[in-house]
Design a protein around this motif. Sequence first.
Motif, PDB file in Angstrom:
ATOM      1  N   LYS A   1     -44.228  26.786 -97.477  1.00  0.00           N
ATOM      2  CA  LYS A   1     -43.341  25.675 -97.152  1.00  0.00           C
ATOM      3  C   LYS A   1     -42.470  25.371 -98.364  1.00  0.00           C
ATOM      4  O   LYS A   1     -42.941  25.395 -99.496  1.00  0.00           O
ATOM      5  CB  LYS A   1     -44.180  24.449 -96.796  1.00  0.00           C
ATOM      6  CG  LYS A   1     -43.610  23.595 -95.687  1.00  0.00           C
ATOM      7  CD  LYS A   1     -44.547  22.443 -95.361  1.00  0.00           C
ATOM      8  CE  LYS A   1     -44.934  22.518 -93.913  1.00  0.00           C
ATOM      9  NZ  LYS A   1     -45.551  21.284 -93.426  1.00  0.00           N
TER      10      LYS A   1
ATOM     11  N   ARG B   1     -38.363  16.205 -97.084  1.00  0.00           N
ATOM     12  CA  ARG B   1     -37.770  16.978 -96.000  1.00  0.00           C
ATOM     13  C   ARG B   1     -38.255  18.417 -96.167  1.00  0.00           C
ATOM     14  O   ARG B   1     -37.909  19.078 -97.145  1.00  0.00           O
ATOM     15  CB  ARG B   1     -36.253  16.898 -96.053  1.00  0.00           C
ATOM     16  CG  ARG B   1     -35.727  15.529 -95.692  1.00  0.00           C
ATOM     17  CD  ARG B   1     -34.195  15.453 -95.830  1.00  0.00           C
ATOM     18  NE  ARG B   1     -33.734  14.115 -95.543  1.00  0.00           N
ATOM     19  CZ  ARG B   1     -33.781  13.105 -96.409  1.00  0.00           C
ATOM     20  NH1 ARG B   1     -34.275  13.279 -97.615  1.00  0.00           N
ATOM     21  NH2 ARG B   1     -33.353  11.907 -96.077  1.00  0.00           N
ATOM     22  N   TYR B   2     -39.074  18.862 -95.198  1.00  0.00           N
ATOM     23  CA  TYR B   2     -39.698  20.186 -95.293  1.00  0.00           C
ATOM     24  C   TYR B   2     -38.863  21.250 -94.583  1.00  0.00           C
ATOM     25  O   TYR B   2     -38.082  20.945 -93.664  1.00  0.00           O
ATOM     26  CB  TYR B   2     -41.102  20.136 -94.693  1.00  0.00           C
ATOM     27  CG  TYR B   2     -42.049  19.261 -95.479  1.00  0.00           C
ATOM     28  CD1 TYR B   2     -42.659  19.729 -96.635  1.00  0.00           C
ATOM     29  CD2 TYR B   2     -42.311  17.955 -95.082  1.00  0.00           C
ATOM     30  CE1 TYR B   2     -43.515  18.925 -97.371  1.00  0.00           C
ATOM     31  CE2 TYR B   2     -43.162  17.144 -95.806  1.00  0.00           C
ATOM     32  CZ  TYR B   2     -43.760  17.632 -96.945  1.00  0.00           C
ATOM     33  OH  TYR B   2     -44.600  16.822 -97.667  1.00  0.00           O
TER      34      TYR B   2
ATOM     35  N   ASP C   1     -39.676  23.303 -92.423  1.00  0.00           N
ATOM     36  CA  ASP C   1     -39.966  23.436 -90.991  1.00  0.00           C
ATOM     37  C   ASP C   1     -39.352  22.299 -90.172  1.00  0.00           C
ATOM     38  O   ASP C   1     -39.587  22.177 -88.972  1.00  0.00           O
ATOM     39  CB  ASP C   1     -41.468  23.518 -90.733  1.00  0.00           C
ATOM     40  CG  ASP C   1     -42.225  22.256 -91.127  1.00  0.00           C
ATOM     41  OD1 ASP C   1     -41.587  21.255 -91.541  1.00  0.00           O
ATOM     42  OD2 ASP C   1     -43.466  22.261 -91.030  1.00  0.00           O
ATOM     43  N   GLY C   2     -38.548  21.440 -90.826  1.00  0.00           N
ATOM     44  CA  GLY C   2     -37.870  20.363 -90.129  1.00  0.00           C
ATOM     45  C   GLY C   2     -38.612  19.039 -90.120  1.00  0.00           C
ATOM     46  O   GLY C   2     -38.056  18.021 -89.706  1.00  0.00           O
ATOM     47  N   THR C   3     -39.854  19.021 -90.572  1.00  0.00           N
ATOM     48  CA  THR C   3     -40.607  17.768 -90.579  1.00  0.00           C
ATOM     49  C   THR C   3     -40.209  16.923 -91.785  1.00  0.00           C
ATOM     50  O   THR C   3     -39.658  17.426 -92.765  1.00  0.00           O
ATOM     51  CB  THR C   3     -42.130  18.014 -90.605  1.00  0.00           C
ATOM     52  OG1 THR C   3     -42.455  18.772 -91.784  1.00  0.00           O
ATOM     53  CG2 THR C   3     -42.586  18.773 -89.361  1.00  0.00           C
ATOM     54  N   GLN C   4     -40.485  15.632 -91.673  1.00  0.00           N
ATOM     55  CA  GLN C   4     -40.221  14.700 -92.760  1.00  0.00           C
ATOM     56  C   GLN C   4     -41.464  13.860 -93.016  1.00  0.00           C
ATOM     57  O   GLN C   4     -42.305  13.711 -92.130  1.00  0.00           O
ATOM     58  CB  GLN C   4     -39.052  13.774 -92.413  1.00  0.00           C
ATOM     59  CG  GLN C   4     -37.734  14.480 -92.361  1.00  0.00           C
ATOM     60  CD  GLN C   4     -36.568  13.501 -92.254  1.00  0.00           C
ATOM     61  OE1 GLN C   4     -36.676  12.336 -92.608  1.00  0.00           O
ATOM     62  NE2 GLN C   4     -35.453  13.991 -91.767  1.00  0.00           N
ATOM     63  N   GLN C   5     -41.543  13.318 -94.207  1.00  0.00           N
ATOM     64  CA  GLN C   5     -42.681  12.486 -94.594  1.00  0.00           C
ATOM     65  C   GLN C   5     -42.206  11.487 -95.639  1.00  0.00           C
ATOM     66  O   GLN C   5     -41.310  11.795 -96.429  1.00  0.00           O
ATOM     67  CB  GLN C   5     -43.790  13.368 -95.171  1.00  0.00           C
ATOM     68  CG  GLN C   5     -45.021  12.640 -95.597  1.00  0.00           C
ATOM     69  CD  GLN C   5     -46.044  13.583 -96.239  1.00  0.00           C
ATOM     70  OE1 GLN C   5     -45.697  14.636 -96.766  1.00  0.00           O
ATOM     71  NE2 GLN C   5     -47.294  13.200 -96.201  1.00  0.00           N
TER      72      GLN C   5
END
Length: 183
Positions: free
Chosen positions: A60, A82-83, A85-89
């Motif tokens: 990642k 912002r990763y 793979d499109g995910t966020q945290q």
Amino acid sequence: MNILRRCAVTAAAALLLASCGGVQVADYANQSPQLDIERYFNGPLEVHGMFQKRGGEVAKRFTVDMHGSWRGGTGTLDETFRYSDGTQQRRTWTLRRVAPGRYEGTAHDVVGKADVEVAGNAMRLRYVLALPVNGKTYDIRFDDWLYLIDDKVMLNRASMSKFGFEVGTLTVAFRKLGAADAP
């Protein structure tokens, strides 16, 4: 003493000796530039990083918009990840100075408190993160080493482990933004 008992004693002694050695933050006390985390982590930072599995595969990549603010020895670091793979945290750290060169850190997904040490150009964070992976949450131990390269750039290498076994590493670059650089 039988052979198994001798092997066990030898292994225990080797583990004990290994745990006594190693690099300490104080080993960097005379290195420059001197890291003042209350100054460096104040204002906006741009962060780029990657996670590698224990075999070396990059699993990642990520960027982080970070903004820090300090008041009276207590700092807040707001991070938006912002990763690839499109995910966020989002994570918000609170760091509190407890002694010269020592801080405690907390965040919603940190189990207990993070231990933070600073000396010279180096900073070390040790903590357990409740890390979601494929619908499950795992408590992963982080050992982060950060090194100030110059007044704008800091590099970070973190080892991640579970039950004493490495599960991967993080490599991260921080760049302190000036007023003209801020998004």
